[in-house]
Enzyme design. Structure first.
Site, short mmCIF file in Angstrom:
data_model
loop_
_atom_site.label_atom_id
_atom_site.label_comp_id
_atom_site.label_asym_id
_atom_site.label_seq_id
_atom_site.Cartn_x
_atom_site.Cartn_y
_atom_site.Cartn_z
N ARG A 91 11.16 3.39 -10.67
CA ARG A 91 12.16 3.96 -9.77
C ARG A 91 13.32 4.65 -10.51
NH1 ARG A 91 13.21 0.43 -4.65
NH2 ARG A 91 13.12 2.45 -3.66
N CYS A 143 13.94 -3.25 -4.71
CA CYS A 143 12.58 -3.79 -4.74
C CYS A 143 11.91 -3.44 -6.07
CB CYS A 143 11.74 -3.19 -3.61
SG CYS A 143 12.30 -3.66 -1.98
N LYS A 165 17.11 0.98 8.77
CA LYS A 165 17.85 0.68 7.53
C LYS A 165 17.98 1.93 6.67
CE LYS A 165 15.42 -1.20 4.00
NZ LYS A 165 15.44 -0.47 2.72
N ASN A 166 16.87 2.63 6.48
CA ASN A 166 16.88 3.74 5.53
C ASN A 166 17.57 4.99 6.06
OD1 ASN A 166 15.67 2.06 3.73
ND2 ASN A 166 13.61 2.92 3.95
N ARG A 176 16.34 -8.34 3.74
CA ARG A 176 16.90 -7.06 3.29
C ARG A 176 16.43 -5.92 4.19
NH1 ARG A 176 14.99 -5.63 -1.97
NH2 ARG A 176 16.24 -3.82 -1.51
N ASP A 204 5.53 2.23 2.41
CA ASP A 204 6.15 0.99 2.89
C ASP A 204 5.24 0.21 3.85
OD1 ASP A 204 8.86 1.32 1.69
OD2 ASP A 204 8.78 3.15 2.85
#
Ligand code: EPU
Length: 422
Positions: A127, A122, A25-26, A403, A310
Site C-alpha cells: 500500500r 489493513c 465509511k470510504n 473499523r 473488498d
C-alpha cells in the site's frame, strides 16, 4: 472496547427479516478530511457511520484545532474547521488507519504545509502512497522524508497534470483536494471511478470546489480562492451492503435490506445470481434469498466497476459451500488472501495457486472454528463462515470488524442470527 472482546456465533440459523445498510465509511472519510478546507461556515455531514476509522478521523480533526460535534445515534457530524492552525498530523492517531493520508491534501491546499509520520490500516499489501506524493510534487510542493515521516510544503500550488499508474481510490480524492486551491487547472489521468469518489466530489462541489469528470478516468479541477462549509448526506456503504447480502445468502436465508444501491454493485450482484442467489428490488428495499445449493464461481477482483477487492474475502466464504470448483483471483492488493487460512480452519478446501489465484473445492461442510479477524473484510469472511458453520465459532480481534461495520452483531441478531459479543 478492547481487543480481548470476542464474537461467538452459533451457526446454522437461516437469516430472516430486515436490516439497514450503514453510511459509507470510504465516502465519509474524504469528506471529513475535506472539511478542513472550509475557512468559513460549518460542515454538516449526515449518515456518518460510527465505525472506528471514522471516530479516529474525527479525533484527528479535533487535534488539528477543529470543533467537532458528532451524534453517533443520528449519524450527524458538525465540523467547524475555521480555527484550525496545526498542520502536523498526530502519529498516535494516524498510525491506526491508512485513510489518515487523506488529511495531507487539504492541509497542503489550505496551509501550504503538512506533516505525517506513520500511517496504519489493513495489512493487505504494501500500500504505497507514491501517487499521492508525486501528485503533490507536480502541484509544486516540496515533499521530503524527514524525521521518520514526510513533510511537504509549498509557497504556492500551481495547477498541473497528474496521473495514477493504477486507478487509486484515495489517491484521486487526495489530489482533488490538493488541487482545489491551486492556481489554474489540474488534470488527474487514470483516475479511479468508484461511487465513493463521485459522492465525495458532489459534497466537495457544495463546498465551492470546481471538479469535473468524477466517476470517469479523467478528472479536471479548477482552483478556487476559498472553500466553505456545506451540508451533505453520505451515500450508503456498498461494502456493508455486500456483506449483509452475503450473510443472507450463505445462511440460505430470506432477508430484506434497505439502502442497497444496485448500480454500485452490479458485477457483485451478477456473481451472486450466478451462484444461485435471488435478489428482488422492491422500492427502497432489496430482498435476498439464498439458494439451497450454491453454484461455483469465477471471480477476478479489479478496479471499479469490476468486482471489488473488498468483497473478495466474503465471496470466497460463499464459494466454500458451493458445489464444485471456484476460481478466485485477487489483482488489486498483493497480500489479500490471509483469510484462506481462516476458511480452512472451518474445514474449507481452498488452495492458493500462483499469481494470487485461489481454487476453492466445494462444497465443504463448514464446522465451527476459532479464528481471528485479520482485517475488516477478512473478518467479515470469518463471520460469514461462522454463520454457515455447524457449532459455536469464536472470532477475536474484533476491532478490525469495528473499523468498517457498525454494530454488525446487532444487525445480524436482528436478522435471527445467534451471536454474542463478550
Ligand atoms: N497504489 C500504489 N501507489 C499509490 C496508491 C495506490 O501503488 O500511491 C496501488 C495500491 O497498492 C493498490 C492499487 O494502487 O494496488 C489501488 O489502491 P488504492 O489506492 O485504490 O487503495 P486505497 O485508496 O488505499 C481504498 C479503500 C480500500 C479499498 C481500496 C480498493 C478507502 C479509505 N480505502 O484504498 O478500502 O480496498 O480503495 O478499492 O477508501 C476497506 O474499506 O476495507 C479498504 C481497505
Amino acid at each position: 472496547m478492547t481487543s480481548e472482546e470476542m464474537l461467538y456465533i452459533e451457526g446454522g440459523q437461516r437469516l430472516r427479516g430486515e436490516a439497514v445498510v450503514q453510511g459509507s465509511k470510504n465516502a465519509a472519510l474524504p469528506m471529513i478530511a475535506a472539511s478542513l478546507l472550509a475557512e468559513e461556515g460549518q460542515t454538516i455531514l449526515h449518515r456518518v457511520p460510527p465505525v472506528k476509522d471514522v471516530i479516529v478521523a474525527l479525533e484527528v480533526l479535533c487535534r488539528l484545532g477543529a470543533k467537532v460535534e458528532y451524534d453517533e445515534a443520528e449519524g450527524t457530524a458538525v465540523i467547524d474547521a475555521t480555527g484550525v492552525d496545526n498542520t502536523a498530523l498526530p502519529e498516535e492517531l494516524t498510525s491506526r488507519f491508512r485513510a489518515s493520508v487523506l488529511f495531507l491534501g487539504p492541509l497542503l491546499a489550505r496551509f501550504r504545509r503538512a506533516q505525517l509520520k506513520e500511517v496504519g490500516g489493513c495489512l493487505i499489501g504494501q500500500r504505497p502512497v507514491d501517487y499521492h506524493y508525486r501528485g503533490f510534487a507536480r502541484l509544486g510542493a516540496k515533499v521530503e522524508a524527514e524525521r521518520g515521516g514526510m513533510v511537504m510544503c509549498a509557497e504556492q500550488l500551481q495547477g498541473a497534470f497528474m496521473y495514477c499508474d493504477l486507478p487509486s481510490h484515495t489517491g484521486v480524492e487526495n489530489l482533488v483536494m490538493a488541487a482545489s486551491r491551486a492556481r489554474g487547472e489540474s488534470i488527474i489521468e487514470n483516475a479511479a471511478s468508484d461511487p465513493e469518489i463521485v459522492d465525495f466530489v458532489e459534497f466537495f462541489t457544495k463546498m465551492g470546489a470546481r471538479v469535473e469528470g468524477a466517476g470517469t478516468r479523467t478528472v479536471r479541477i479548477i482552483g478556487v480562492d476559498k472553500l466553505h462549509g456545506a451540508e451533505h448526506t453520505v451515500m450508503h456503504d456498498r461494502l456493508d451492503a455486500g456483506m449483509l447480502m452475503m450473510a443472507g445468502s450463505i445462511t440460505r436465508g430470506d432477508i430484506a435490506l434497505k439502502g442497497v444501491c444496485t448500480e454500485h454493485l452490479r458485477v457483485f450482484e451478477a456473481k451472486l445470481h450466478q451462484m444461485g442467489v435471488e435478489t428482488i428490488e422492491k422500492g427502497e428495499w432489496m430482498q435476498i434469498k439464498g439458494p439451497e445449493q450454491f453454484s461455483p464461481i469465477n471471480v477476478t477482483t479489479t478496479f471499479y466497476p469490476g468486482f471489488p477487492t473488498d468483497l473478495q474475502p466474503g465471496i470466497m466464504a460463499l464459494a466454500c459451500v458451493a458445489k464444485g470448483d471456484s476460481y478466485i483471483r485477487e489483482t488489486v492488493f498483493e497480500d489479500r488472501l490471509g483469510h484462506i487460512k481462516n476458511l480452512r480452519a472451518f474445514g474449507a478446501k481452498a488452495s492458493p495457486e500462483k499469481d494470487r489465484l485461489v481454487i476453492v473445492h466445494g462444497p465443504a461442510q463448514l464446522k465451527a472454528a476459532k479464528v481471528k479477524a485479520l482485517d475488516i473484510r477478512a473478518g467479515a469472511a470469518c463471520v460469514l463462515a461462522g454463520l454457515a458453520a455447524e457449532g459455536r465459532t469464536s472470532v477475536s480481534q474484533l476491532y478490525q470488524l469495528d473499523r468498517g461495520h457498525v454494530r454488525l452483531e446487532e444487525r445480524l441478531t436482528g436478522l435471527g442470527a445467534k451471536l454474542e459479543r463478550i
